[in-house]
Design a protein around this motif. Structure first.
Motif, PDB file in Angstrom:
ATOM      1  N   GLN A   1       1.740   0.299  -7.440  1.00  0.00           N
ATOM      2  CA  GLN A   1       0.854   1.069  -6.966  1.00  0.00           C
ATOM      3  C   GLN A   1      -0.597   0.947  -7.598  1.00  0.00           C
ATOM      4  O   GLN A   1      -1.563   1.224  -7.106  1.00  0.00           O
ATOM      5  CB  GLN A   1       0.952   2.592  -6.835  1.00  0.00           C
ATOM      6  CG  GLN A   1       2.134   2.964  -5.705  1.00  0.00           C
ATOM      7  CD  GLN A   1       3.417   2.885  -6.567  1.00  0.00           C
ATOM      8  OE1 GLN A   1       3.859   2.372  -7.672  1.00  0.00           O
ATOM      9  NE2 GLN A   1       4.531   3.224  -5.764  1.00  0.00           N
TER      10      GLN A   1
ATOM     11  N   GLN B   1      -3.292  -1.192  -3.142  1.00  0.00           N
ATOM     12  CA  GLN B   1      -3.473  -0.038  -2.418  1.00  0.00           C
ATOM     13  C   GLN B   1      -2.303   0.359  -1.502  1.00  0.00           C
ATOM     14  O   GLN B   1      -1.767  -0.606  -0.886  1.00  0.00           O
ATOM     15  CB  GLN B   1      -4.795   0.012  -2.001  1.00  0.00           C
ATOM     16  CG  GLN B   1      -5.761  -0.166  -2.842  1.00  0.00           C
ATOM     17  CD  GLN B   1      -7.289  -0.223  -2.139  1.00  0.00           C
ATOM     18  OE1 GLN B   1      -7.244  -0.598  -0.903  1.00  0.00           O
ATOM     19  NE2 GLN B   1      -8.410   0.092  -3.192  1.00  0.00           N
ATOM     20  N   THR B   2      -2.296   1.488  -1.104  1.00  0.00           N
ATOM     21  CA  THR B   2      -1.210   2.010   0.117  1.00  0.00           C
ATOM     22  C   THR B   2      -1.878   1.618   1.197  1.00  0.00           C
ATOM     23  O   THR B   2      -2.933   2.158   1.528  1.00  0.00           O
ATOM     24  CB  THR B   2      -1.139   3.755  -0.140  1.00  0.00           C
ATOM     25  OG1 THR B   2      -0.587   3.932  -1.689  1.00  0.00           O
ATOM     26  CG2 THR B   2      -0.054   3.990   0.903  1.00  0.00           C
TER      27      THR B   2
ATOM     28  N   ASP C   1      -2.087   2.160   4.874  1.00  0.00           N
ATOM     29  CA  ASP C   1      -2.067   3.516   5.648  1.00  0.00           C
ATOM     30  C   ASP C   1      -2.611   3.094   7.162  1.00  0.00           C
ATOM     31  O   ASP C   1      -2.555   3.633   8.294  1.00  0.00           O
ATOM     32  CB  ASP C   1      -2.849   4.645   5.274  1.00  0.00           C
ATOM     33  CG  ASP C   1      -4.100   4.462   4.862  1.00  0.00           C
ATOM     34  OD1 ASP C   1      -4.886   3.218   5.364  1.00  0.00           O
ATOM     35  OD2 ASP C   1      -4.791   5.514   4.308  1.00  0.00           O
TER      36      ASP C   1
ATOM     37  N   THR D   1      -6.967   1.700   4.039  1.00  0.00           N
ATOM     38  CA  THR D   1      -6.470   0.341   3.739  1.00  0.00           C
ATOM     39  C   THR D   1      -5.940  -0.337   4.954  1.00  0.00           C
ATOM     40  O   THR D   1      -5.021   0.224   5.457  1.00  0.00           O
ATOM     41  CB  THR D   1      -5.283   0.256   2.408  1.00  0.00           C
ATOM     42  OG1 THR D   1      -5.825   1.000   1.428  1.00  0.00           O
ATOM     43  CG2 THR D   1      -5.036  -1.186   2.092  1.00  0.00           C
TER      44      THR D   1
ATOM     45  N   TRP E   1      -4.352  -5.439   2.777  1.00  0.00           N
ATOM     46  CA  TRP E   1      -3.089  -5.163   2.149  1.00  0.00           C
ATOM     47  C   TRP E   1      -2.069  -6.409   1.909  1.00  0.00           C
ATOM     48  O   TRP E   1      -1.756  -6.681   1.139  1.00  0.00           O
ATOM     49  CB  TRP E   1      -2.226  -4.029   2.917  1.00  0.00           C
ATOM     50  CG  TRP E   1      -0.886  -3.771   2.161  1.00  0.00           C
ATOM     51  CD1 TRP E   1      -0.624  -2.794   1.450  1.00  0.00           C
ATOM     52  CD2 TRP E   1       0.463  -4.371   2.684  1.00  0.00           C
ATOM     53  NE1 TRP E   1       0.659  -2.750   0.960  1.00  0.00           N
ATOM     54  CE2 TRP E   1       1.462  -3.816   1.727  1.00  0.00           C
ATOM     55  CE3 TRP E   1       0.700  -5.195   3.546  1.00  0.00           C
ATOM     56  CZ2 TRP E   1       2.651  -3.889   1.971  1.00  0.00           C
ATOM     57  CZ3 TRP E   1       2.068  -5.542   3.803  1.00  0.00           C
ATOM     58  CH2 TRP E   1       3.036  -4.834   2.788  1.00  0.00           C
TER      59      TRP E   1
ATOM     60  N   THR F   1       3.876   0.651  -1.670  1.00  0.00           N
ATOM     61  CA  THR F   1       2.622   0.365  -1.090  1.00  0.00           C
ATOM     62  C   THR F   1       2.440   1.030   0.283  1.00  0.00           C
ATOM     63  O   THR F   1       1.513   0.390   0.720  1.00  0.00           O
ATOM     64  CB  THR F   1       2.456  -0.898  -1.203  1.00  0.00           C
ATOM     65  OG1 THR F   1       2.724  -2.039  -0.764  1.00  0.00           O
ATOM     66  CG2 THR F   1       2.263  -1.140  -2.975  1.00  0.00           C
ATOM     67  N   LEU F   2       3.368   1.575   0.923  1.00  0.00           N
ATOM     68  CA  LEU F   2       3.330   2.012   2.171  1.00  0.00           C
ATOM     69  C   LEU F   2       2.976   3.554   2.519  1.00  0.00           C
ATOM     70  O   LEU F   2       3.515   4.227   1.512  1.00  0.00           O
ATOM     71  CB  LEU F   2       4.562   1.468   3.098  1.00  0.00           C
ATOM     72  CG  LEU F   2       4.836   0.273   3.288  1.00  0.00           C
ATOM     73  CD1 LEU F   2       6.330   0.082   4.276  1.00  0.00           C
ATOM     74  CD2 LEU F   2       3.855  -0.766   3.934  1.00  0.00           C
ATOM     75  N   SER F   3       2.077   3.864   3.303  1.00  0.00           N
ATOM     76  CA  SER F   3       2.114   5.280   3.594  1.00  0.00           C
ATOM     77  C   SER F   3       3.562   5.879   3.923  1.00  0.00           C
ATOM     78  O   SER F   3       4.311   5.280   4.375  1.00  0.00           O
ATOM     79  CB  SER F   3       1.111   5.691   4.932  1.00  0.00           C
ATOM     80  OG  SER F   3       1.555   5.358   5.952  1.00  0.00           O
ATOM     81  N   HIS F   4       3.601   7.022   3.808  1.00  0.00           N
ATOM     82  CA  HIS F   4       4.990   7.800   3.957  1.00  0.00           C
ATOM     83  C   HIS F   4       5.470   7.538   5.466  1.00  0.00           C
ATOM     84  O   HIS F   4       6.722   7.068   5.718  1.00  0.00           O
ATOM     85  CB  HIS F   4       4.934   9.071   3.800  1.00  0.00           C
ATOM     86  CG  HIS F   4       4.987   9.608   2.436  1.00  0.00           C
ATOM     87  ND1 HIS F   4       5.977   9.301   1.430  1.00  0.00           N
ATOM     88  CD2 HIS F   4       3.881  10.064   1.690  1.00  0.00           C
ATOM     89  CE1 HIS F   4       5.551   9.653   0.326  1.00  0.00           C
ATOM     90  NE2 HIS F   4       4.287  10.142   0.372  1.00  0.00           N
TER      91      HIS F   4
END
Length: 172
Positions: A28, A32-33, A35, A39, A44, A91-94
């Motif tokens: 991380q 960047q994450t 989303d 990002t 990504w 590196t993924l959003s929830h």
């Protein structure tokens, strides 16, 4: 942490160099994450591929076949694949992680699942983004800089959906 130490000890005993993937402690800090908003998918992917190339694991996301199960490199490949898969999940959003999380997945399967989330239904996604772009007003933003940044973000997302916006439209 014990697994990393065991890998280091095993590499030292076998006089084989430690694979670069084992030197990353927190992905991380480097990627960047994703989303889909702050990002974008394309940024990504570019950053992830850059790191995958630099850490010699691009073959885990480009569709290269895994070594055969009887190959002496198979066990090492499986371990490295698990680490790169952790990079992806980390590196993924929830919301995105919940959509692709699968304990039986390979890195490549997760990679292609994410790709399909962002690149399938491009036309519908482009229409929705175009509507957002057209309807965004300065009064809906906290500042002129925020307004311009949101327009740039929407333009980047439109580019991901194969609907690039020309520079003159962004300026207008």
């Amino acid at each position: 942490m014990g697994d990393a130490n065991n890998s280091v000890a095993t590499a030292a005993e076998n006089k084989t160099p430690l694979h670069p993937v084992y030197t990353i402690s927190n992905i991380q800090n480097k990627i960047q994450t994703l989303d889909g908003v702050k990002t974008t998918y394309s940024s990504w992917v570019k950053l992830f591929k850059l790191h995958a190339k630099g850490y010699d694991v691009l073959n885990h996301i480009d569709g290269t076949e895994a070594p055969a199960k009887f190959s002496p490199t198979y066990e090492s490949w499986v371990k490295i694949d698990a680490i790169v898969l952790q990079w992806i999940y980390g590196t993924l959003s929830h919301d995105l992680m919940r959509r692709v999380l699968d304990c039986h997945s390979t890195t490549y399967q997760a990679w292609t699942n994410i790709e399909s989330i962002f690149l399938d239904n491009k036309k519908a996604r482009a229409v929705a983004l175009e509507t957002q772009f057209t309807n965004l007003t300065l009064t809906a933003c906290s500042s002129l800089d925020d307004y311009c940044q949101q327009l740039r973000d929407l333009a980047e997302q439109l580019k991901d959906a194969d609907q690039p916006m020309d520079e003159s439209r962004l300026i207008i």
